[in-house]
Design an enzyme around this catalytic site. Structure first.
Site, mmCIF file in Angstrom:
data_model
loop_
_atom_site.group_PDB
_atom_site.id
_atom_site.type_symbol
_atom_site.label_atom_id
_atom_site.label_comp_id
_atom_site.label_asym_id
_atom_site.label_seq_id
_atom_site.Cartn_x
_atom_site.Cartn_y
_atom_site.Cartn_z
ATOM 1 N N ASP A 266 36.202 29.287 42.097
ATOM 2 C CA ASP A 266 36.981 30.416 41.625
ATOM 3 C C ASP A 266 37.576 29.949 40.295
ATOM 4 O O ASP A 266 37.516 28.766 39.949
ATOM 5 C CB ASP A 266 38.057 30.805 42.649
ATOM 6 C CG ASP A 266 38.536 32.223 42.419
ATOM 7 O OD1 ASP A 266 38.996 32.866 43.371
ATOM 8 O OD2 ASP A 266 38.432 32.704 41.258
HETATM 9 C C1 GLC Z 1 39.858 35.515 40.083
HETATM 10 C C2 GLC Z 1 39.407 35.887 41.473
HETATM 11 C C3 GLC Z 1 37.919 35.901 41.649
HETATM 12 C C4 GLC Z 1 37.289 36.390 40.360
HETATM 13 C C5 GLC Z 1 37.529 35.329 39.310
HETATM 14 C C6 GLC Z 1 37.007 35.741 37.932
HETATM 15 O O1 GLC Z 1 40.930 34.635 40.169
HETATM 16 O O2 GLC Z 1 39.971 35.150 42.552
HETATM 17 O O3 GLC Z 1 37.613 36.756 42.755
HETATM 18 O O4 GLC Z 1 35.894 36.607 40.541
HETATM 19 O O5 GLC Z 1 38.894 34.953 39.210
HETATM 20 O O6 GLC Z 1 37.748 36.813 37.449
#
Ligand code: GLC
Length: 742
Positions: A266
């Site tokens: 993430d």
């Molecule tokens: C965010 C989310 C994730 C997302 C990523 C990119 O923190 O937790 O679901 O795809 O960052 O935006």
């Protein structure tokens, strides 16, 4: 190198010598050769610098590929409900493009509420087509984390409280996306069941609940769905970040399940070079951010899997074979996506996409209560309709965090109702107002609440019927990523307003728009309640379809709606159960989440999992199994007869729950094992059949670390919800002893 890789290397050199095309196309670019051979060839040509570059970000949403070898950059975008806008290269700021709007599909809670896997496949295909058209190689979704507490800010992005429902719905979604040559990215692996303290909270859960409740939908996405990428979650398990966690990633995801795709962080969920190198992380994105805000500018070379990893490899502290395995997985992802010359070209915002958005909304909206046949609203009796509430007009595709969208079309409930019933018959009053959407703080409403309330009561007084459209929204600490709700109650004074509206006009339908359950202290004071969702582009039109009866509601709740928060398992054990204490959150309820808790502990929910009314009625009869005894290797065929005994066509999702008579380990009262949605005309009846592999009746035995099926008597219950059970049939599983399976 493994034996297999050595074999490929030898085959490769022979192929190169004899291949007539050797001089023209190097094997790694030759589509006629096996993927694994091409991967080995590409890997053999790469320097350590090039390998390291390939496994971490170069910008907010891309990795650099290998320019010298012509291996493309990988471009990613959120999110599960549609393709997000373009961002600046290195800032959490919209890039201001004018060609990056999309079709906003309904939220995944709505998709889950359809109980219709075929629809999920078509939904995924729309996402894949729009992501492909926008030249994205990975769409960062779907999310399948289990709904454990109604406070969690991201439940609207997930598929409810039951692992079988989430599993059956996520597989076709993934296959739909990937049919377009775009990788789905199953997230957030694993145990992301709250947003509060998400970056650090350590989840303490027993192995049985992990395997029976929290992992099945991920397993289904990998083993049945063939997902090409998986995203690690921010939180920790057994004290280690899930993004580089030996148990979750190496042992379970890549070991037991055989996941051969790329495991991605993430954004900002990587925290250690050595763990990232050894515990299965393949692509590092977004380090030094919380996934929503801040970040060091252009720090890509400092990423944990950038210069620090290169230095450890050069110093002999990390074997280069770990880097090679990551590179193999990234190259495999490329061959499936941006190096796949046969993939389709995608499309954007087509009539078909909009039509599907409307159909998913129509099939996902849940009719919770409908006394005095308040709904559907017949035009004849709908001369003066008072539409009251901010969610009738507020854009609910904005905000909410990374799943935010810039839709090319967004029909509001007010617009849909006005179009359907005529502007002369509809008046609107805001009733209440929230602040503006913001990821990190609650902004006050700019309006005077009392004047809004008085105007709404006057509009209600003058009306034949009141349609109150409220609920939660995508503001911070509502249905929004990054933190959780602080209360189970509706915000912005809605409870008091609804009670007052019902006093001045008892002919009222309350439509809750949310991705979570909410307290409904007014539920006994209103004749009709609808659970609606973040419906996206066609929401208002679909809601009008349901309110007018042009469409018959067939949605079923993907989560329980407790009377009060303390009736919910996650909130029955004090702060240790939620939001956690000293950095740990304890899932003391084990398996008993949602209806499992309510049914086993005999704590009734106001509206149970699987509940959803129709404008017609259905009769269940003749439930039976094809045999009375089965071995663990058998499949149980369950049949029953379903009849539409009402006056309009409709669809019913029959749910099949299993219970075991004398389990060796305690089990929930009932567990969903199958469901089937069937459409019937008035008076029509049909046989409904589901097949349940006996192995799916097993439980996970912590002491043996494996699945076990006891020889015992089992019962299958057919239900219109987890409590409205309308038939049962019992049978025996015969086997010499408790069999280990799976
Ligand atoms: C965010 C989310 C994730 C997302 C990523 C990119 O923190 O937790 O679901 O795809 O960052 O935006």
């Amino acid at each position: 190198m493994t034996f297999k890789q050595k074999t490929f290397a030898i085959f490769l050199s022979i192929a190169a010598v004899f291949s007539a095309k050797a001089a023209e196309i190097p094997p790694y670019l030759d589509d006629s050769l096996p993927a694994e051979l091409r991967i080995e060839d590409a890997l053999s040509r790469m320097t350590l610098d090039e390998k390291i570059a390939l496994i971490h970000a170069q910008s907010k949403f891309s990795t650099p590929g290998c320019p010298r070898l012509g291996i493309p950059e990988i471009w990613m975008s959120d999110g599960p409900h549609g393709v997000r806008v373009e961002f600046d290269w290195d800032e959490w700021k919209w890039a201001g493009w004018t060609n990056d709007s999309c079709t906003a599909m309904p939220a995944l809670t709505c998709l889950a509420a359809t109980f219709n896997p075929e629809l999920a496949g078509r939904y995924g295909k729309v996402i894949g087509e729009e992501a492909r058209f926008r030249k994205k190689d990975i769409i960062l979704g779907p999310g399948v984390n289990i709904y454990r507490t109604p406070l969690s800010g991201r439940n609207f992005e997930y598929m409810g409280e039951d692992p079988v429902l989430a599993s059956r719905m996520v597989v076709p979604y993934i296959q739909g996306v990937q049919s377009q040559g775009v990788s789905a990215c199953l997230k957030h692996f694993a145990l992301n069941n709250q947003e509060h303290d998400r970056d650090l909270v350590n989840v303490v859960v027993d192995e049985r609940a992990l395997n029976e409740l929290y992992l099945p939908a991920f397993r289904a996405g990998v083993v049945d769905g063939g997902v090409w990428s998986v995203m690690g979650s921010y939180n920790r398990y057994k004290g280690t970040h899930c993004t580089h966690n030996d148990t979750l990633v190496n042992s379970i995801l890549k070991g037991q399940w055989g996941f051969d795709g790329a495991f991605i962080t993430d954004w900002g969920s990587a925290h250690d070079t050595r763990e990232a190198a050894l515990y299965g992380l393949d692509i590092e994105m977004g380090s030094w951010t919380n996934g929503l805000t801040w970040g060091k500018s252009n720090a890509y070379n400092n990423y944990y899997m950038a210069e620090p990893l290169k230095a450890m490899v050069r110093a002999g502290e990390i074997d280069e074979k770990y880097v090679d395995e990551k590179v193999r997985r990234v190259l495999r992802l490329c061959l499936r996506t941006n190096m796949n010359r046969a993939r389709p070209w995608g499309s954007m915002h087509t009539d078909e996409h909009l039509a599907l958005a409307r159909e998913v909304s129509r099939q996902g909206i849940v009719l919770l209560k409908n006394e005095k046949r308040t709904l559907p609203l017949k035009a004849a009796s709908a001369r003066r309709i008072a539409v009251i509430g901010e969610n009738a007009v507020k854009s609910l595709t904005m905000g909410g965090g990374s799943s935010e969208l810039k839709p090319r079309t967004e029909i509001s409930p007010l617009a849909g109702l006005t179009e359907r019933f005529g502007a002369d018959n509809v008046v609107f009053s805001l009733g209440y107002a929230s602040g503006d959407p913001d990821y990190s703080r609650e902004l006050p409403s700019p309006y005077d609440a009392d004047s809004l309330r008085r105007a709404a009561l006057e509009a209600a007084r003058q009306a034949d019927i009141v349609l109150f459209i409220g609920g939660l929204n995508k503001n911070y600490r509502q249905d929004c990523e990054g933190d959780d709700r602080l209360t189970y109650d509706l915000p912005f004074g809605q409870n008091e307003l609804i009670a007052d509206l019902a006093k001045v006009n008892p002919n009222i339908a309350v439509i809750i728009v949310s991705g979570n359950a909410v307290a409904m202290p007014w539920a006994d004071k209103v004749p009709a309640i609808v659970q609606s969702w973040y419906l996206g582009s066609m929401g208002g039109a679909a809601l009008a379809d349901i309110i007018s009866g042009d469409a018959n509601p067939s949605g079923k709740l993907p989560f329980s709606i407790p009377y009060k928060l303390d009736d919910c398992a996650a909130h029955a054990f004090g702060e240790r159960g939620y939001p956690g204490v000293d950095g740990n959150v304890y899932y003391d309820e084990g398996l008993l989440v949602g209806y499992r808790w309510h049914d086993t502990k005999r704590i009734p929910a106001r509206f149970p999992f699987g509940h959803g009314l129709s404008y017609t009625d259905f009769k269940y009869s003749g439930l039976k199994t094809d045999r009375k005894e089965y071995s663990p290797a058998d499949t149980i065929t369950v049949t029953m007869r379903l009849e539409n005994t009402g006056s309009v066509a409709g669809a019913e999702s029959v749910q099949f729950y299993a219970s075991q008579k004398s389990p060796r380990l305690s089990r929930p009262a009932r567990e969903l094992k199958a469901f089937a949605k069937t459409s019937l005309r008035p008076g029509e009846n049909t046989e409904v059949e589901v097949r349940i592999p006996a192995a799916e009746l097993a439980y996970f035995d912590d002491s043996q670390h494996r699945w076990v099926l006891d020889p015992d008597e089992f019962t299958i219950h057919a239900g219109s919800s987890s409590t409205d059970l309308r038939g049962k049939a019992s049978f025996r599983i015969k086997s010499p002893n408790s069999l280990a399976i799976k």
